[in-house]
Design a protein around this motif. Structure first.
Motif, short mmCIF file in Angstrom:
data_model
loop_
_atom_site.label_atom_id
_atom_site.label_comp_id
_atom_site.label_asym_id
_atom_site.label_seq_id
_atom_site.Cartn_x
_atom_site.Cartn_y
_atom_site.Cartn_z
N GLN A 108 0.82 -1.20 0.00
CA GLN A 108 0.00 0.00 0.00
C GLN A 108 0.86 1.26 0.00
O GLN A 108 0.59 2.23 -0.73
CB GLN A 108 -0.93 -0.01 1.21
CG GLN A 108 -1.56 1.33 1.58
CD GLN A 108 -2.39 1.92 0.45
OE1 GLN A 108 -2.82 1.21 -0.44
NE2 GLN A 108 -2.59 3.22 0.50
N MET A 111 2.49 1.64 -3.44
CA MET A 111 1.49 2.01 -4.43
C MET A 111 1.09 3.48 -4.27
O MET A 111 0.85 4.19 -5.26
CB MET A 111 0.26 1.12 -4.29
CG MET A 111 -0.82 1.35 -5.33
SD MET A 111 -0.32 0.87 -7.00
CE MET A 111 -0.53 -0.93 -6.91
N SER A 112 1.02 3.97 -3.03
CA SER A 112 0.67 5.37 -2.79
C SER A 112 1.72 6.32 -3.31
O SER A 112 1.44 7.51 -3.54
CB SER A 112 0.45 5.61 -1.29
OG SER A 112 1.67 5.54 -0.58
N ASP A 117 4.45 -1.91 -10.56
CA ASP A 117 3.97 -3.14 -9.92
C ASP A 117 5.11 -3.97 -9.32
O ASP A 117 4.98 -4.52 -8.23
CB ASP A 117 3.20 -3.99 -10.93
CG ASP A 117 1.85 -3.37 -11.27
OD1 ASP A 117 1.50 -2.34 -10.67
OD2 ASP A 117 1.15 -3.93 -12.14
N TYR A 162 -2.79 -8.07 -5.23
CA TYR A 162 -2.98 -6.66 -4.88
C TYR A 162 -2.90 -5.76 -6.11
O TYR A 162 -3.79 -4.92 -6.34
CB TYR A 162 -1.92 -6.24 -3.86
CG TYR A 162 -2.08 -4.83 -3.36
CD1 TYR A 162 -2.79 -4.55 -2.20
CD2 TYR A 162 -1.51 -3.77 -4.06
CE1 TYR A 162 -2.95 -3.26 -1.76
CE2 TYR A 162 -1.65 -2.47 -3.61
CZ TYR A 162 -2.37 -2.22 -2.47
OH TYR A 162 -2.52 -0.93 -2.02
N THR A 163 -1.84 -5.92 -6.90
CA THR A 163 -1.66 -5.04 -8.07
C THR A 163 -2.74 -5.26 -9.11
O THR A 163 -3.24 -4.30 -9.70
CB THR A 163 -0.27 -5.26 -8.69
OG1 THR A 163 -0.07 -6.66 -8.98
CG2 THR A 163 0.83 -4.80 -7.75
N THR A 166 -6.04 -3.81 -8.02
CA THR A 166 -5.95 -2.35 -8.12
C THR A 166 -6.20 -1.88 -9.56
O THR A 166 -6.96 -0.94 -9.81
CB THR A 166 -4.58 -1.86 -7.64
OG1 THR A 166 -4.39 -2.22 -6.26
CG2 THR A 166 -4.47 -0.34 -7.76
N HIS A 167 -5.57 -2.57 -10.51
CA HIS A 167 -5.74 -2.20 -11.92
C HIS A 167 -7.17 -2.45 -12.41
O HIS A 167 -7.64 -1.79 -13.34
CB HIS A 167 -4.75 -2.96 -12.79
CG HIS A 167 -3.32 -2.58 -12.54
ND1 HIS A 167 -2.92 -1.28 -12.37
CD2 HIS A 167 -2.19 -3.33 -12.43
CE1 HIS A 167 -1.61 -1.24 -12.15
NE2 HIS A 167 -1.15 -2.48 -12.18
N LEU A 172 -9.97 -0.07 -2.55
CA LEU A 172 -8.73 -0.32 -1.81
C LEU A 172 -8.95 -1.23 -0.62
O LEU A 172 -8.14 -2.12 -0.34
CB LEU A 172 -8.15 1.02 -1.36
CG LEU A 172 -6.81 0.96 -0.60
CD1 LEU A 172 -5.75 0.27 -1.45
CD2 LEU A 172 -6.36 2.35 -0.20
N THR A 175 -9.35 -4.78 -1.82
CA THR A 175 -8.05 -5.23 -2.35
C THR A 175 -7.11 -5.63 -1.22
O THR A 175 -6.46 -6.67 -1.28
CB THR A 175 -7.41 -4.10 -3.18
OG1 THR A 175 -8.23 -3.83 -4.32
CG2 THR A 175 -6.02 -4.51 -3.65
#
Length: 204
Positions: A108, A111-112, A117, A162-163, A166-167, A172, A175
């Motif tokens: 997380q 990603m933020s 990826d 997770y990735t 997200t896509h 969130l 996920t």
């Protein structure tokens, strides 16, 4: 939501601190050794992640992490002093929960920061595994990361989940929960059925 992530982070720190305390008990360490092992287990992975990502280290300006560690240590000491023996299985279980929590929190954070990826997955593995590596090295144990049932691979799988979610635009919260569960369930299955990744043929 930031407050919720913070509580998840604290929970992960506490679970990993418990796993460090359990190992310190098995190694007959004194009080200082218990606190050191619990602390490096709880914050080691996140610290390395933040250094690599060049962001402020998460615990430097937030003492709540140390309150969480000490609380977990005291609770675990009280419980351990009431037990005659502590099966290794409980250490593995505590570590599995900490692995799932911390790996996803590491993903997380990466990603933020709009990381690709591959970096998100690597940061998840690092955050989830590195504290346990420090713990095992200090306790003179072969790190779980390097031997035995599936460990880092569970974080990689969780990172892929997770990735991709997200896509796909999944929320969130969902996920994170699905990723945590995928890591936790695979790790528990690996412990239960001794799932390993053999590449060499060893003589008995």
């Amino acid at each position: 939501m930031t407050e919720l992530y913070h509580w998840f982070d604290l929970l992960g720190v506490m679970v990993f601190a418990i796993s460090g305390t359990l190992l310190a008990h098995r190694k007959h360490m004194d009080g200082f050794g218990v606190v050191v092992l619990a602390t490096v287990t709880g914050i080691g992975g996140g610290t390395m992640r933040d250094i690599i990502l060049d962001t402020p280290v998460f615990w430097l300006h937030d003492s709540s992490y140390f309150v969480a560690i000490i609380s977990a240590v005291l609770l675990c000491i009280w419980w351990l002093n009431r037990q005659k023996t502590v099966p290794k299985q409980r250490l593995l279980m505590a570590d599995a929960f900490g692995l799932a929590f911390f790996a996803v929190m590491g993903m997380q954070k990466a990603m933020s920061l709009d990381m690709p990826d591959t970096t998100v997955i690597i940061m998840g593995v690092l955050t989830g595994c590195f504290g346990g590596v420090i713990r095992d090295v200090l306790a003179d144990e072969m790190p779980m990361l390097l031997k035995g049932e599936l460990y880092a691979i569970t974080c990689i799988l969780g990172g892929v989940v997770y990735t991709q979610l997200t896509h796909l635009g999944v929320s969130l919260e969902i996920t994170m929960v699905v990723s945590m569960l995928s890591i936790l369930l695979l790790r528990l299955a690996a412990i239960r059925w001794h799932l390993v990744l053999h590449v060499f043929k060893y003589k008995d």
